[in-house]
Motif scaffolding. Structure first.
Motif, PDB file in Angstrom:
ATOM      1  N   TYR A 135       4.457 -26.426   3.858  1.00 37.31           N
ATOM      2  CA  TYR A 135       4.207 -26.934   5.042  1.00 37.31           C
ATOM      3  C   TYR A 135       5.086 -28.209   5.351  1.00 37.31           C
ATOM      4  O   TYR A 135       5.656 -28.599   4.171  1.00 37.31           O
ATOM      5  CB  TYR A 135       2.592 -27.477   5.311  1.00 37.31           C
ATOM      6  N   SER A 136       5.066 -28.868   6.235  1.00 35.16           N
ATOM      7  CA  SER A 136       5.923 -30.145   6.438  1.00 35.16           C
ATOM      8  C   SER A 136       4.983 -31.198   7.729  1.00 35.16           C
ATOM      9  O   SER A 136       4.555 -30.444   8.796  1.00 35.16           O
ATOM     10  CB  SER A 136       7.241 -29.981   6.995  1.00 35.16           C
ATOM     11  N   SER A 137       5.017 -32.021   7.361  1.00 38.15           N
ATOM     12  CA  SER A 137       4.133 -33.169   8.264  1.00 38.15           C
ATOM     13  C   SER A 137       5.285 -34.395   8.321  1.00 38.15           C
ATOM     14  O   SER A 137       5.982 -34.712   7.451  1.00 38.15           O
ATOM     15  CB  SER A 137       2.958 -33.713   7.779  1.00 38.15           C
ATOM     16  N   ASN A 138       4.906 -35.149   9.453  1.00 31.27           N
ATOM     17  CA  ASN A 138       5.939 -36.369   9.705  1.00 31.27           C
ATOM     18  C   ASN A 138       4.817 -37.481  10.283  1.00 31.27           C
ATOM     19  O   ASN A 138       4.110 -37.123  11.031  1.00 31.27           O
ATOM     20  CB  ASN A 138       7.246 -36.415  10.305  1.00 31.27           C
ATOM     21  N   PHE A 139       5.210 -38.940   9.871  1.00 30.81           N
ATOM     22  CA  PHE A 139       4.658 -39.953  10.613  1.00 30.81           C
ATOM     23  C   PHE A 139       5.738 -40.921  11.107  1.00 30.81           C
ATOM     24  O   PHE A 139       6.655 -41.100  10.490  1.00 30.81           O
ATOM     25  CB  PHE A 139       3.786 -40.544   9.522  1.00 30.81           C
TER      26      PHE A 139
ATOM     27  N   LEU B  82      -1.267 -55.358   5.105  1.00 33.42           N
ATOM     28  CA  LEU B  82      -0.144 -54.472   5.029  1.00 33.42           C
ATOM     29  C   LEU B  82      -0.552 -53.235   4.427  1.00 33.42           C
ATOM     30  O   LEU B  82      -0.578 -52.031   5.067  1.00 33.42           O
ATOM     31  CB  LEU B  82       0.927 -54.768   4.545  1.00 33.42           C
ATOM     32  N   ASN B  83      -1.515 -53.272   3.610  1.00 37.87           N
ATOM     33  CA  ASN B  83      -2.190 -51.811   2.690  1.00 37.87           C
ATOM     34  C   ASN B  83      -2.979 -51.436   3.725  1.00 37.87           C
ATOM     35  O   ASN B  83      -2.939 -50.253   4.059  1.00 37.87           O
ATOM     36  CB  ASN B  83      -2.959 -52.365   1.639  1.00 37.87           C
ATOM     37  N   ASP B  84      -3.894 -52.049   4.272  1.00 37.50           N
ATOM     38  CA  ASP B  84      -4.911 -51.518   5.395  1.00 37.50           C
ATOM     39  C   ASP B  84      -4.162 -51.042   6.391  1.00 37.50           C
ATOM     40  O   ASP B  84      -4.559 -49.990   7.034  1.00 37.50           O
ATOM     41  CB  ASP B  84      -5.773 -52.587   5.857  1.00 37.50           C
ATOM     42  N   TYR B  85      -2.901 -51.717   6.974  1.00 38.10           N
ATOM     43  CA  TYR B  85      -2.288 -51.027   8.077  1.00 38.10           C
ATOM     44  C   TYR B  85      -1.599 -49.752   7.870  1.00 38.10           C
ATOM     45  O   TYR B  85      -1.800 -48.774   8.573  1.00 38.10           O
ATOM     46  CB  TYR B  85      -1.184 -51.969   8.434  1.00 38.10           C
ATOM     47  N   ILE B  86      -0.978 -49.559   6.462  1.00 32.52           N
ATOM     48  CA  ILE B  86      -0.491 -48.268   5.945  1.00 32.52           C
ATOM     49  C   ILE B  86      -1.554 -47.247   6.015  1.00 32.52           C
ATOM     50  O   ILE B  86      -1.480 -46.033   6.355  1.00 32.52           O
ATOM     51  CB  ILE B  86       0.227 -48.456   4.799  1.00 32.52           C
ATOM     52  N   GLU B  87      -2.628 -47.469   5.487  1.00 34.46           N
ATOM     53  CA  GLU B  87      -3.836 -46.648   5.186  1.00 34.46           C
ATOM     54  C   GLU B  87      -4.426 -46.057   6.600  1.00 34.46           C
ATOM     55  O   GLU B  87      -4.554 -44.758   6.936  1.00 34.46           O
ATOM     56  CB  GLU B  87      -4.983 -47.401   4.614  1.00 34.46           C
ATOM     57  N   SER B  88      -4.175 -47.052   7.817  1.00 34.83           N
ATOM     58  CA  SER B  88      -4.694 -46.534   9.005  1.00 34.83           C
ATOM     59  C   SER B  88      -3.905 -45.633   9.601  1.00 34.83           C
ATOM     60  O   SER B  88      -4.244 -44.585  10.472  1.00 34.83           O
ATOM     61  CB  SER B  88      -5.035 -47.880   9.782  1.00 34.83           C
ATOM     62  N   LYS B  89      -2.479 -45.797   9.246  1.00 36.39           N
ATOM     63  CA  LYS B  89      -1.466 -44.719  10.008  1.00 36.39           C
ATOM     64  C   LYS B  89      -1.502 -43.546   9.201  1.00 36.39           C
ATOM     65  O   LYS B  89      -1.057 -42.168   9.739  1.00 36.39           O
ATOM     66  CB  LYS B  89      -0.110 -45.264   9.692  1.00 36.39           C
TER      67      LYS B  89
ATOM     68  N   THR C 288      -4.352 -42.074   8.005  1.00 39.17           N
ATOM     69  CA  THR C 288      -5.797 -41.465   7.709  1.00 39.17           C
ATOM     70  C   THR C 288      -5.561 -39.966   7.978  1.00 39.17           C
ATOM     71  O   THR C 288      -6.689 -39.130   7.750  1.00 39.17           O
ATOM     72  CB  THR C 288      -6.644 -42.354   8.867  1.00 39.17           C
ATOM     73  N   ASN C 289      -4.976 -39.581   9.042  1.00 39.33           N
ATOM     74  CA  ASN C 289      -4.767 -38.310   9.668  1.00 39.33           C
ATOM     75  C   ASN C 289      -4.089 -37.358   8.749  1.00 39.33           C
ATOM     76  O   ASN C 289      -3.916 -35.860   9.011  1.00 39.33           O
ATOM     77  CB  ASN C 289      -4.248 -38.004  11.118  1.00 39.33           C
ATOM     78  N   PHE C 290      -3.427 -37.692   7.702  1.00 35.18           N
ATOM     79  CA  PHE C 290      -2.909 -36.913   6.615  1.00 35.18           C
ATOM     80  C   PHE C 290      -3.538 -35.736   6.241  1.00 35.18           C
ATOM     81  O   PHE C 290      -3.225 -34.693   6.410  1.00 35.18           O
ATOM     82  CB  PHE C 290      -2.328 -37.757   5.339  1.00 35.18           C
ATOM     83  N   SER C 291      -4.864 -35.738   5.701  1.00 40.24           N
ATOM     84  CA  SER C 291      -5.528 -34.798   5.463  1.00 40.24           C
ATOM     85  C   SER C 291      -5.953 -33.843   6.582  1.00 40.24           C
ATOM     86  O   SER C 291      -6.162 -32.456   6.249  1.00 40.24           O
ATOM     87  CB  SER C 291      -6.981 -35.197   4.598  1.00 40.24           C
ATOM     88  N   ARG C 292      -6.354 -34.421   7.502  1.00 42.42           N
ATOM     89  CA  ARG C 292      -6.805 -33.472   8.958  1.00 42.42           C
ATOM     90  C   ARG C 292      -5.633 -32.480   9.238  1.00 42.42           C
ATOM     91  O   ARG C 292      -5.908 -31.467   9.613  1.00 42.42           O
ATOM     92  CB  ARG C 292      -7.217 -34.517   9.866  1.00 42.42           C
TER      93      ARG C 292
ATOM     94  N   LEU D   5       2.143 -41.439  -3.018  1.00 39.40           N
ATOM     95  CA  LEU D   5       2.044 -40.763  -4.342  1.00 39.40           C
ATOM     96  C   LEU D   5       0.547 -40.411  -4.600  1.00 39.40           C
ATOM     97  O   LEU D   5       0.281 -39.553  -5.285  1.00 39.40           O
ATOM     98  CB  LEU D   5       2.750 -41.697  -5.461  1.00 39.40           C
ATOM     99  N   ARG D   6      -0.315 -41.420  -4.113  1.00 37.21           N
ATOM    100  CA  ARG D   6      -1.751 -40.794  -4.391  1.00 37.21           C
ATOM    101  C   ARG D   6      -2.035 -39.898  -3.530  1.00 37.21           C
ATOM    102  O   ARG D   6      -2.968 -39.101  -4.112  1.00 37.21           O
ATOM    103  CB  ARG D   6      -2.470 -42.149  -4.132  1.00 37.21           C
ATOM    104  N   LEU D   7      -1.816 -39.939  -2.225  1.00 37.96           N
ATOM    105  CA  LEU D   7      -2.043 -38.549  -1.341  1.00 37.96           C
ATOM    106  C   LEU D   7      -1.606 -37.268  -2.007  1.00 37.96           C
ATOM    107  O   LEU D   7      -2.273 -36.450  -1.768  1.00 37.96           O
ATOM    108  CB  LEU D   7      -1.465 -38.936   0.067  1.00 37.96           C
ATOM    109  N   THR D   8      -0.553 -37.329  -2.410  1.00 35.17           N
ATOM    110  CA  THR D   8       0.090 -36.103  -2.995  1.00 35.17           C
ATOM    111  C   THR D   8      -0.273 -35.600  -4.462  1.00 35.17           C
ATOM    112  O   THR D   8       0.278 -34.654  -4.971  1.00 35.17           O
ATOM    113  CB  THR D   8       1.654 -36.029  -2.584  1.00 35.17           C
ATOM    114  N   GLN D   9      -0.845 -36.424  -5.005  1.00 42.59           N
ATOM    115  CA  GLN D   9      -1.598 -36.289  -6.482  1.00 42.59           C
ATOM    116  C   GLN D   9      -0.175 -36.309  -7.485  1.00 42.59           C
ATOM    117  O   GLN D   9      -0.246 -35.222  -8.196  1.00 42.59           O
ATOM    118  CB  GLN D   9      -2.431 -35.077  -6.490  1.00 42.59           C
ATOM    119  N   ALA D  10       0.750 -37.331  -7.188  1.00 44.18           N
ATOM    120  CA  ALA D  10       2.017 -37.038  -7.980  1.00 44.18           C
ATOM    121  C   ALA D  10       1.884 -37.620  -9.354  1.00 44.18           C
ATOM    122  O   ALA D  10       0.996 -38.389  -9.736  1.00 44.18           O
ATOM    123  CB  ALA D  10       3.003 -37.832  -7.251  1.00 44.18           C
ATOM    124  N   THR D  11       2.405 -36.722 -10.178  1.00 43.97           N
ATOM    125  CA  THR D  11       2.423 -37.106 -11.524  1.00 43.97           C
ATOM    126  C   THR D  11       3.838 -37.670 -12.109  1.00 43.97           C
ATOM    127  O   THR D  11       3.670 -38.360 -13.103  1.00 43.97           O
ATOM    128  CB  THR D  11       2.350 -35.830 -12.619  1.00 43.97           C
ATOM    129  N   SER D  12       5.053 -37.315 -11.339  1.00 43.18           N
ATOM    130  CA  SER D  12       6.107 -37.874 -11.631  1.00 43.18           C
ATOM    131  C   SER D  12       6.882 -38.096 -10.415  1.00 43.18           C
ATOM    132  O   SER D  12       6.571 -37.455  -9.183  1.00 43.18           O
ATOM    133  CB  SER D  12       7.072 -37.131 -12.632  1.00 43.18           C
TER     134      SER D  12
END
Length: 509
Positions: free
Chosen positions: A158-162, A187-194, A196-200, A278-285
């Motif tokens: 899949y592919s998504s863009n923001f 700024l962290n909160d601002y990025i998080e708000s943008k 929020t729909n990633f999982s949905r 990186l946290r959203l995608t559960q990145a290891t590297s």
């Protein structure tokens, strides 16, 4: 002697101009040139780009043309990023570029940028035989947009863009610093708000679990990675780098890592955005890639020139299927209509004279033609048109997306001939293409209009003044014949041949 295998690709973005000269046969880069030209501030503040910058742009383009002339290159193209196309005076810039250089500027959609870049990355992975089975997320970060693409091995998922990128975030950061005591936290909160729909919006087909991230287009951050890492970081190493960069002064970072003054405002937004991704995608590297859209455009041109037989269109098909699934399109009907429509297309080539790209557009229209039913079954074709026009489908231009939307609009009761006020606004070439593909889709859809899949297969024969479509079925087709007679009228208007539906028993020889 002309270098017929050489090709020049130029892309203008909100951060500058890039030229790649490549040998299409070997895909070996001959020259890479970058000219910095920062226009992001004007675009994200919704201000016209100053014409002094336009002068600099056209001067750089003339220099690129001279360089290609030195190599005796005959084939070259100029593109502009989607972010640049959103400039208030984008049309005037495009006109001035043509008047001053003779170059015609074509706009790339975000979906195309992502698609072309993916082509180049996939080619590199195949050459080095890496990531053949693992789960990877490819994160492309440019000035104002971020794309996330998931691959399982070499298979597109899949592919998504923001609409979120370092330049866009940096603009907001300036005002935050004036009003917020802790701009990093806000700024962290601002990025998080943008995000929020990633999982949905992540499709059901997405694979959860640890993954490797391949990072594309992050110039400020890539400076911080020392040669000893060879472009790869573990997540722990990234976190240490993050903490060091957040606490360091601008002067230290510029001296220690060679960052420029223009890059410094982008570093913090990029780091904060990437850490969250990186946290959203559960990145290891984390792997840094210098692959760009230009490399992908060169790969695509190599395919078009016949030097390569690679085909990346399955990404577009998969993305469309993800969208159809999201809008709960009935899969069996969708697949059967697609099967019938593509069979009709292949058997009627002498009639429509269209190629493989148009076949792909028909295939995507078949997959998506019923997405509007998610909104309302009544006049669902109108809702289908809207959804498709506002969906980012990887690999499609904005124009192609509009064509598919129009085909879907006309697959049902309404036809272009009954909606001339809207249809006449399109160029003649596009009107003809939409008419041909919509008329084929209408026939295919009529063959399973009651969603009962009575017809298992069809055969097609062209016998002027008729097109004979034989349906193999043992059940009554009274309803299908009635619907076919209605929906086939537009095919006759388009091609001048009358479709006839005949029935044969499945057991017939």
């Amino acid at each position: 002697m002309s270098n017929n295998n050489y090709y020049g690709a130029i892309v203008v973005t909100v951060q500058g101009l890039d030229l790649l000269i490549v040998n299409l046969k070997t895909l070996k880069p001959i020259e890479r040139v970058h000219k910095e030209l920062l226009v992001g501030d004007s675009i994200y503040q919704h201000q016209p780009i100053d014409f002094e910058l336009v002068n600099q742009m056209t001067d750089s383009l003339r220099g690129f043309l001279q360089l290609m002339n030195d190599y005796d290159i005959e084939t070259y193209q100029l593109w502009g990023s989607e972010a640049l196309s959103h400039a208030v005076n984008a049309d005037f810039i495009r006109d001035q570029v043509f008047l001053r250089t003779g170059l015609r500027l074509s706009w790339l959609s975000i979906s195309e940028e992502n698609y072309y870049r993916n082509q180049a990355v996939l080619l590199n992975l195949r050459k080095h035989k890496t990531n053949e089975n693992g789960l990877t997320h490819w994160i492309g970060i440019n000035s104002g947009n971020t794309t996330i693409t998931q691959f399982s091995g070499r298979s597109f998922v899949y592919s998504s863009n923001f609409s979120l990128g370092p330049v866009r975030i940096a603009e907001d950061l300036q005002s935050l610093r004036q009003s917020a005591p802790n701009s990093v936290e806000v700024l962290n909160d601002y990025i998080e708000s943008k995000l929020t729909n990633f999982s949905r919006i992540t499709p059901r087909e997405a694979i959860s679990g640890p993954s490797e991230v391949i990072l594309l287009g992050t110039m400020p951050l890539s400076h911080l990675v020392s040669n000893e890492h060879k472009g790869r970081l573990s997540i722990k190493e990234f976190e240490r780098l993050f903490d060091q960069a957040i606490d360091a002064s601008d002067q230290f970072l510029m001296e220690q890592y060679g960052l420029t003054e223009t890059e410094m405002p982008l570093l913090l937004p990029e780091l904060l955005l990437l850490r969250r991704l990186l946290r959203l995608t559960q990145a290891t590297s984390l792997v840094f890639s210098d692959t760009t859209v230009l490399d992908g455009l060169a790969v695509n041109e190599s395919i078009n020139a016949g030097f390569s037989k690679l085909d990346f269109s399955e990404q577009t098909v998969t993305d469309a299927q993800n969208i159809a699934t999201h809008y709960r399109v009935e899969p069996v009907h969708r697949e059967l209509v697609t099967k019938f429509a593509l069979h009709l297309f292949d058997q009627l080539k002498s009639l429509h004279q269209l190629g493989s790209r148009e076949r792909l557009l028909l295939q995507i229209a078949c997959i998506l033609h019923d997405v509007g039913g998610y909104v309302d079954a009544h006049e669902h074709y109108l809702h289908s048109e809207y959804i498709i026009q506002h969906s980012n489908i990887i690999g499609l231009s904005i124009k192609e997306r509009a064509i598919i939307a129009a085909i879907s609009r006309y697959h049902s009761t309404q036809t272009p001939s009954a909606d001339l006020s809207r249809f006449r606004q399109l160029p003649t070439e596009d009107r003809l293409l939409i008419a041909k593909l919509a008329s084929i889709l209408r026939l295919a859809d009529a063959l399973d209009d009651d969603r009962q899949q009575k017809i298992k297969r069809i055969s097609v024969s062209l016998k002027a003044p008729e097109v004979i479509i034989t349906a193999y079925c043992n059940e009554s087709l009274l309803f299908e014949k009635w619907e076919f007679a209605f929906k086939s009228q537009f095919f006759e208007e388009t091609f001048g041949l009358k479709p006839q539906l005949k029935q044969r028993s499945v057991t017939a020889k």
